[in-house]
Design an enzyme around this catalytic site. Structure first.
Site, mmCIF file in Angstrom:
data_model
loop_
_atom_site.group_PDB
_atom_site.id
_atom_site.type_symbol
_atom_site.label_atom_id
_atom_site.label_comp_id
_atom_site.label_asym_id
_atom_site.label_seq_id
_atom_site.Cartn_x
_atom_site.Cartn_y
_atom_site.Cartn_z
ATOM 1 N N LYS A 162 -2.975 8.465 3.077
ATOM 2 C CA LYS A 162 -4.227 8.310 3.852
ATOM 3 C C LYS A 162 -4.052 8.809 5.295
ATOM 4 C CE LYS A 162 -7.050 6.420 0.758
ATOM 5 N NZ LYS A 162 -8.090 7.253 0.118
ATOM 6 N N TYR A 222 0.861 -1.199 0.000
ATOM 7 C CA TYR A 222 0.000 0.000 0.000
ATOM 8 C C TYR A 222 0.899 1.251 0.000
ATOM 9 C CZ TYR A 222 -4.310 2.658 0.685
ATOM 10 O OH TYR A 222 -5.369 3.525 0.537
HETATM 11 P P1 NAD Z 1 -12.567 3.623 -7.902
HETATM 12 O O1 NAD Z 1 -11.427 3.381 -8.842
HETATM 13 O O2 NAD Z 1 -13.912 3.228 -8.340
HETATM 14 O O3 NAD Z 1 -12.598 5.138 -7.437
HETATM 15 C C1 NAD Z 1 -11.446 5.966 -7.432
HETATM 16 C C2 NAD Z 1 -11.839 7.200 -8.202
HETATM 17 O O4 NAD Z 1 -10.802 8.182 -8.134
HETATM 18 C C3 NAD Z 1 -12.083 6.913 -9.698
HETATM 19 O O5 NAD Z 1 -13.381 7.321 -10.042
HETATM 20 C C4 NAD Z 1 -11.042 7.777 -10.382
HETATM 21 O O6 NAD Z 1 -11.491 8.299 -11.629
HETATM 22 C C5 NAD Z 1 -10.886 8.880 -9.346
HETATM 23 N N1 NAD Z 1 -9.713 9.713 -9.596
HETATM 24 C C6 NAD Z 1 -8.406 9.359 -9.645
HETATM 25 N N2 NAD Z 1 -7.648 10.416 -9.994
HETATM 26 C C7 NAD Z 1 -8.507 11.466 -10.158
HETATM 27 C C8 NAD Z 1 -8.345 12.832 -10.542
HETATM 28 N N3 NAD Z 1 -7.131 13.334 -10.837
HETATM 29 N N4 NAD Z 1 -9.445 13.625 -10.608
HETATM 30 C C9 NAD Z 1 -10.671 13.135 -10.323
HETATM 31 N N5 NAD Z 1 -10.905 11.848 -9.971
HETATM 32 C C10 NAD Z 1 -9.814 11.027 -9.893
HETATM 33 O O7 NAD Z 1 -12.154 2.848 -6.545
HETATM 34 P P2 NAD Z 1 -12.792 2.918 -5.074
HETATM 35 O O8 NAD Z 1 -12.266 1.701 -4.397
HETATM 36 O O9 NAD Z 1 -14.227 3.170 -5.159
HETATM 37 O O10 NAD Z 1 -12.029 4.169 -4.437
HETATM 38 C C11 NAD Z 1 -12.728 5.263 -3.864
HETATM 39 C C12 NAD Z 1 -12.063 5.697 -2.564
HETATM 40 O O11 NAD Z 1 -12.214 4.658 -1.605
HETATM 41 C C13 NAD Z 1 -10.570 5.979 -2.660
HETATM 42 O O12 NAD Z 1 -10.257 7.101 -1.859
HETATM 43 C C14 NAD Z 1 -9.967 4.738 -2.059
HETATM 44 O O13 NAD Z 1 -8.684 4.993 -1.523
HETATM 45 C C15 NAD Z 1 -10.971 4.452 -0.979
HETATM 46 N N6 NAD Z 1 -10.943 3.106 -0.405
HETATM 47 C C16 NAD Z 1 -11.036 1.997 -1.197
HETATM 48 C C17 NAD Z 1 -11.017 0.728 -0.627
HETATM 49 C C18 NAD Z 1 -11.078 -0.523 -1.483
HETATM 50 O O14 NAD Z 1 -10.671 -1.583 -1.011
HETATM 51 N N7 NAD Z 1 -11.592 -0.460 -2.712
HETATM 52 C C19 NAD Z 1 -10.919 0.594 0.774
HETATM 53 C C20 NAD Z 1 -10.829 1.744 1.562
HETATM 54 C C21 NAD Z 1 -10.843 2.990 0.959
HETATM 55 O O1 0WE Z 2 -6.963 3.079 -1.657
HETATM 56 C C1 0WE Z 2 -6.924 2.027 -2.261
HETATM 57 C C2 0WE Z 2 -6.382 1.970 -3.677
HETATM 58 C C3 0WE Z 2 -5.939 3.302 -4.173
HETATM 59 C C4 0WE Z 2 -5.189 3.275 -5.475
HETATM 60 C C5 0WE Z 2 -5.277 2.249 -6.408
HETATM 61 C C6 0WE Z 2 -4.561 2.319 -7.606
HETATM 62 C C7 0WE Z 2 -4.576 1.215 -8.613
HETATM 63 C C8 0WE Z 2 -4.260 1.723 -10.005
HETATM 64 C C9 0WE Z 2 -4.385 4.359 -5.754
HETATM 65 N N1 0WE Z 2 -3.681 4.445 -6.906
HETATM 66 C C10 0WE Z 2 -3.770 3.464 -7.812
HETATM 67 N N2 0WE Z 2 -3.035 3.591 -8.976
HETATM 68 C C11 0WE Z 2 -3.186 2.774 -10.033
HETATM 69 O O2 0WE Z 2 -2.474 2.902 -11.048
HETATM 70 N N3 0WE Z 2 -7.347 0.873 -1.632
HETATM 71 C C12 0WE Z 2 -7.678 0.948 -0.228
HETATM 72 C C13 0WE Z 2 -7.405 -0.449 -2.283
HETATM 73 C C14 0WE Z 2 -6.122 -1.147 -2.040
HETATM 74 O O3 0WE Z 2 -5.030 -0.882 -2.810
HETATM 75 C C15 0WE Z 2 -3.990 -1.655 -2.310
HETATM 76 C C16 0WE Z 2 -4.448 -2.407 -1.213
HETATM 77 C C17 0WE Z 2 -5.816 -2.076 -1.039
HETATM 78 C C18 0WE Z 2 -6.737 -2.620 0.005
HETATM 79 C C19 0WE Z 2 -2.660 -1.742 -2.736
HETATM 80 C C20 0WE Z 2 -1.797 -2.612 -2.080
HETATM 81 C C21 0WE Z 2 -2.234 -3.361 -0.990
HETATM 82 C C22 0WE Z 2 -3.564 -3.271 -0.552
#
Ligand code: NAD
Ligand code: 0WE
Length: 254
Positions: free
Chosen positions: A161, A154
């Site tokens: 974060k 991560y």
């Molecule tokens: P997602 O890929 O659906 O959403 C991430 C969004 O960020 C996308 O819509 C992408 O277009 C947008 N984004 C990235 N760069 C951008 C920019 N320059 N301008 C505008 N938008 C931009 O994935 P998600 O899992 O729904 O992620 C949403 C949030 O939830 C993130 O902050 C992520 O860190 C957080 N989160 C995700 C998880 C998980 O396991 N999926 C867990 C905890 C927190």
């Molecule tokens: O916040 C996240 C993911 C955020 C994220 C994901 C990507 C994938 C594609 C940010 N930047 C990028 N850039 C890319 O090019 N999560 C909480 C999901 C997540 O991501 C991980 C996790 C978990 C959970 C990455 C490594 C280990 C665990």
């Protein structure tokens, strides 16, 4: 003002798996009028098809790395809605290479980009939104446990974060006198586009479900419901917090 007249802006819709989409559905069910943003032309068609399913919701393009695009968006939102009561920030990004190797190899540019997109954007959006939130309201962002404990790979996102959660506290202090509350939801791992890059996501989800007290993974609808709660009157005494929606995973020591 009744909940049915309130307007919320949601940032971060990419596709139907996006946490932003789960939040949009719950806010729509709670009677909110929605403005939903997507990052660029590449995501426009998919986003617009989804938004069309929510009566009264409108889509807007906004890359949050651009001050100009944020300013233009809020000019449009002011003209269209006047008053805003809710903001959802569901955006994060780090260059893919940064989530592969060791944290010690984090590059200056990777660090900058991760913090610009994933942290500074919340400050910029909050500053633009506050003057339109004349009746008070709520701002919610999404974080992850990797801010607090080491989750291998991560990497710089964990540091970003941690900064995001501190940003929530500082924004809560600034905006509290305007009756604007700012909170983070720390979601357990969910299979979204942003989680797709993780090579062992399957193993992670399995380990999470085994160790969490509820013995399962979190459902995106549960994250959406928590966002709707935080933006509602029921959340009126909560600000500056990080609320875990992770089936209890974070409470375990062994
Ligand atoms: P997602 O890929 O659906 O959403 C991430 C969004 O960020 C996308 O819509 C992408 O277009 C947008 N984004 C990235 N760069 C951008 C920019 N320059 N301008 C505008 N938008 C931009 O994935 P998600 O899992 O729904 O992620 C949403 C949030 O939830 C993130 O902050 C992520 O860190 C957080 N989160 C995700 C998880 C998980 O396991 N999926 C867990 C905890 C927190
Ligand atoms: O916040 C996240 C993911 C955020 C994220 C994901 C990507 C994938 C594609 C940010 N930047 C990028 N850039 C890319 O090019 N999560 C909480 C999901 C997540 O991501 C991980 C996790 C978990 C959970 C990455 C490594 C280990 C665990």
């Amino acid at each position: 003002m009744s909940e049915s007249q309130k307007t919320a802006v949601i940032f971060g819709l990419a596709n139907k798996r996006s946490i932003a989409w789960a939040i949009a559905q719950k806010l729509h069910q709670a009677g909110w009028r929605l403005a939903i943003t997507y990052q660029n032309e590449r995501l426009e068609q998919e986003a617009k098809d989804l938004i069309a399913d929510l009566p009264g919701a409108s889509g807007f393009m906004c890359d949050v790395s651009s001050d100009e695009q944020i300013a233009k968006l809020f000019d449009e939102l002011k003209a269209r809605y006047g008053v805003l009561s809710g903001i959802v920030h569901s955006v994060a990004f780090a260059p893919a290479e940064e989530l592969k190797g060791e944290f010690v190899n984090t590059t200056r540019e990777g660090f900058r980009i991760a913090h610009d997109i994933s942290v500074y954007s919340l400050i910029a959006v909050s500053r633009s939104a506050a003057p339109l939130m004349t009746a008070g309201g709520g701002i919610v962002t999404l974080t992850y446990y990797g801010a607090e404990k080491v989750v291998p790979k991560y990497n710089v996102m964990g540091v970003a974060k941690a900064a995001l959660q501190a940003t929530v506290r500082y924004l809560a202090n600034d905006l509290g006198p305007k009756a604007i509350r700012v909170n983070a939801i720390s979601a357990g791992p969910i299979k979204t586009l942003a989680a797709r890059g993780i090579s062992n996501l399957g193993d992670m989800l399995k380990a999470h479900a085994e160790r969490a007290p509820l013995k399962r993974n979190v459902d995106p609808g549960e994250v959406g419901a928590t966002a709707a709660f935080l933006l509602s009157e029921a959340g009126s005494g909560i600000t500056g917090e990080t609320i875990f929606v992770d089936c209890g995973y974070n409470i375990m020591g062994f």
